[in-house]
Motif scaffolding. Structure first.
Motif, PDB file in Angstrom:
ATOM      1  N   VAL A 261       0.830  -1.210   0.000  1.00 28.93           N
ATOM      2  CA  VAL A 261       0.000   0.000   0.000  1.00 28.93           C
ATOM      3  C   VAL A 261       0.868   1.265   0.000  1.00 28.93           C
ATOM      4  O   VAL A 261       0.405   2.345  -0.349  1.00 28.93           O
ATOM      5  CB  VAL A 261      -0.936   0.004   1.220  1.00 28.93           C
ATOM      6  N   ILE A 262       2.132   1.114   0.370  1.00 30.64           N
ATOM      7  CA  ILE A 262       3.032   2.284   0.444  1.00 30.64           C
ATOM      8  C   ILE A 262       4.298   2.026  -0.377  1.00 30.64           C
ATOM      9  O   ILE A 262       5.412   2.104   0.138  1.00 30.64           O
ATOM     10  CB  ILE A 262       3.393   2.590   1.907  1.00 30.64           C
ATOM     11  N   PRO A 263       4.160   1.732  -1.684  1.00 25.57           N
ATOM     12  CA  PRO A 263       5.343   1.417  -2.492  1.00 25.57           C
ATOM     13  C   PRO A 263       6.282   2.606  -2.630  1.00 25.57           C
ATOM     14  O   PRO A 263       5.855   3.763  -2.636  1.00 25.57           O
ATOM     15  CB  PRO A 263       4.738   1.031  -3.848  1.00 25.57           C
ATOM     16  N   ASP A 264       7.566   2.304  -2.705  1.00 23.92           N
ATOM     17  CA  ASP A 264       8.612   3.321  -2.940  1.00 23.92           C
ATOM     18  C   ASP A 264       8.676   4.362  -1.831  1.00 23.92           C
ATOM     19  O   ASP A 264       9.023   5.521  -2.075  1.00 23.92           O
ATOM     20  CB  ASP A 264       8.400   4.013  -4.296  1.00 23.92           C
ATOM     21  N   GLU A 265       8.342   3.978  -0.613  1.00 23.37           N
ATOM     22  CA  GLU A 265       8.429   4.903   0.514  1.00 23.37           C
ATOM     23  C   GLU A 265       9.314   4.307   1.609  1.00 23.37           C
ATOM     24  O   GLU A 265       9.502   3.094   1.692  1.00 23.37           O
ATOM     25  CB  GLU A 265       7.033   5.229   1.051  1.00 23.37           C
ATOM     26  N   ALA A 266       9.861   5.160   2.464  1.00 21.25           N
ATOM     27  CA  ALA A 266      10.716   4.704   3.557  1.00 21.25           C
ATOM     28  C   ALA A 266       9.870   3.993   4.611  1.00 21.25           C
ATOM     29  O   ALA A 266       8.715   4.345   4.842  1.00 21.25           O
ATOM     30  CB  ALA A 266      11.451   5.879   4.178  1.00 21.25           C
ATOM     31  N   LEU A 267      10.447   2.983   5.253  1.00 18.27           N
ATOM     32  CA  LEU A 267       9.701   2.178   6.220  1.00 18.27           C
ATOM     33  C   LEU A 267      10.597   1.792   7.383  1.00 18.27           C
ATOM     34  O   LEU A 267      11.756   1.406   7.212  1.00 18.27           O
ATOM     35  CB  LEU A 267       9.187   0.902   5.541  1.00 18.27           C
ATOM     36  N   TYR A 268      10.028   1.902   8.604  1.00 18.27           N
ATOM     37  CA  TYR A 268      10.696   1.455   9.823  1.00 18.27           C
ATOM     38  C   TYR A 268       9.892   0.320  10.449  1.00 18.27           C
ATOM     39  O   TYR A 268       8.664   0.356  10.466  1.00 18.27           O
ATOM     40  CB  TYR A 268      10.799   2.593  10.845  1.00 18.27           C
ATOM     41  N   ILE A 269      10.608  -0.676  10.977  1.00 22.79           N
ATOM     42  CA  ILE A 269       9.981  -1.807  11.651  1.00 22.79           C
ATOM     43  C   ILE A 269      10.831  -2.168  12.871  1.00 22.79           C
ATOM     44  O   ILE A 269      12.046  -2.307  12.752  1.00 22.79           O
ATOM     45  CB  ILE A 269       9.890  -3.041  10.724  1.00 22.79           C
ATOM     46  N   THR A 270      10.192  -2.293  14.029  1.00 17.39           N
ATOM     47  CA  THR A 270      10.885  -2.784  15.224  1.00 17.39           C
ATOM     48  C   THR A 270      10.376  -4.182  15.508  1.00 17.39           C
ATOM     49  O   THR A 270       9.180  -4.372  15.782  1.00 17.39           O
ATOM     50  CB  THR A 270      10.651  -1.866  16.438  1.00 17.39           C
ATOM     51  N   ALA A 271      11.268  -5.171  15.437  1.00 17.52           N
ATOM     52  CA  ALA A 271      10.865  -6.577  15.516  1.00 17.52           C
ATOM     53  C   ALA A 271      11.677  -7.325  16.564  1.00 17.52           C
ATOM     54  O   ALA A 271      12.897  -7.150  16.648  1.00 17.52           O
ATOM     55  CB  ALA A 271      11.056  -7.244  14.153  1.00 17.52           C
TER      56      ALA A 271
END
Length: 319
Positions: A261-271
């Protein structure tokens, strides 16, 4: 719990309330002199963004207000005599039995002058007699062990500058948008994993503006997992969390659907780093890079949180 009261006496030499100003004054050291600590009001929630220190991952003010509403009296900021804000903390009372310390931030130059201890003290006092959770840096483990906290697991913060796109996932019949109506089943699912009823938080957090950014996976009308992606303060930058699922296969379906849903955008994930197959998915397949590590600690060993179902968390203290 007695250690909270003991900690309070150690860390704080003097505390009193000024009801008219809604603040506490704490004298902790000669260097700090008179440290002013007062409640953060809802209109000041944006100050909490300073606690999210990793570049680009600061939350929107609307999201910070959402956290503030969980416990309006549990957020504090520390000020100098001149009124300069130099630190924040949140002592969030999720229930009568559980509390969480987050949004911790103190200016590096002020940490050794008593400001950090003063903020921690008021949060502990606000949450006294509760089971507590906190997210700390690896070099803070020993400090919090002395306060009665026990290491539960390690988390990694992962980032990518450009998310891929998987258009075929839009046709998956097992993926559904979380409805804007009653969310009782989602709340129950979250409670089974998190261990505490977060009804107010979940009902607000899952109501996202963009379709497809708050999803659940079902099988035979049974919830197998859910996940949320929300925009951050920086343009074209998002964060996924929470993402809970029965297993890695379900988690993979959810994360691919969310990032599509958010292609070509920066993404953060805490796992949590306790799920190696999911971490391999992030780093090998999705090309996310681990940029930070934190440690989840609790004040009791038998928290019984099923981390094998907890694939992405909402971290209020990254950096």
């Amino acid at each position: 719990m007695s250690f909270f009261r003991q900690t309070s006496r150690k860390l704080l030499k003097m505390v009193w309330n000024d009801c008219s100003q809604c603040h506490r004054m704490c004298t902790l050291s000669e260097a700090a002199q008179s440290i002013k600590i007062r409640n953060i009001h809802e209109g000041e929630s944006g100050i909490l963004a300073n606690s999210l220190a990793l570049e680009g991952c600061r939350a929107k003010t609307t999201d910070l207000k959402m956290f503030h509403k969980l416990d309006p009296s549990g957020y504090y900021m520390s000020l100098t005599d001149s009124g300069e804000v130099i630190g924040t903390i949140g002592g969030i009372r999720y229930s009568d039995s559980f509390g969480y310390i987050g949004f911790r931030h103190v200016d590096e130059e002020k940490k050794e002058q008593g400001y950090e201890q003063g903020l921690l003290n008021v949060a502990l006092e606000h949450l006294k007699d509760r089971w507590l959770g906190i997210e700390v840096k690896p070099d803070e483990i020993e400090t919090f062990q002395k306060l009665g906290f026990i290491t539960a697991w390690h988390n990694g913060c992962f980032k990518t500058e450009k998310t891929p796109f998987f258009p075929e996932l839009g046709q998956n019949p097992s993926i559904h948008s979380i409805p804007e109506g009653p969310l009782g089943r989602v709340v129950e699912y979250d409670t089974d994993i998190f261990g505490v009823d977060r009804r107010r938080f979940i009902m607000s957090w899952t109501k996202t503006e963009k379709k497809g950014t708050s999803l659940l996976v079902t099988e035979n009308d049974k919830i197998m997992g859910y996940g949320v992606v929300r925009p951050l303060q920086e343009t074209k930058c998002h964060r996924i969390g929470p993402l809970y699922a029965l297993n890695t296969a379900v988690a993979q379906v959810l994360i691919l659907a969310l990032i599509s849903v958010i292609p070509d955008e920066a993404l953060y994930i805490t796992a949590p780093l306790t799920n190696p197959s999911f971490i391999r998915l992030l780093t090998n397949d999705l090309r996310l890079e681990q940029i930070n590590e934190t440690v989840r600690m609790y004040t009791k060993k038998d928290h019984e949180i099923p981390t094998h179902k907890m694939f992405v968390i909402v971290d209020t203290n990254v950096g």
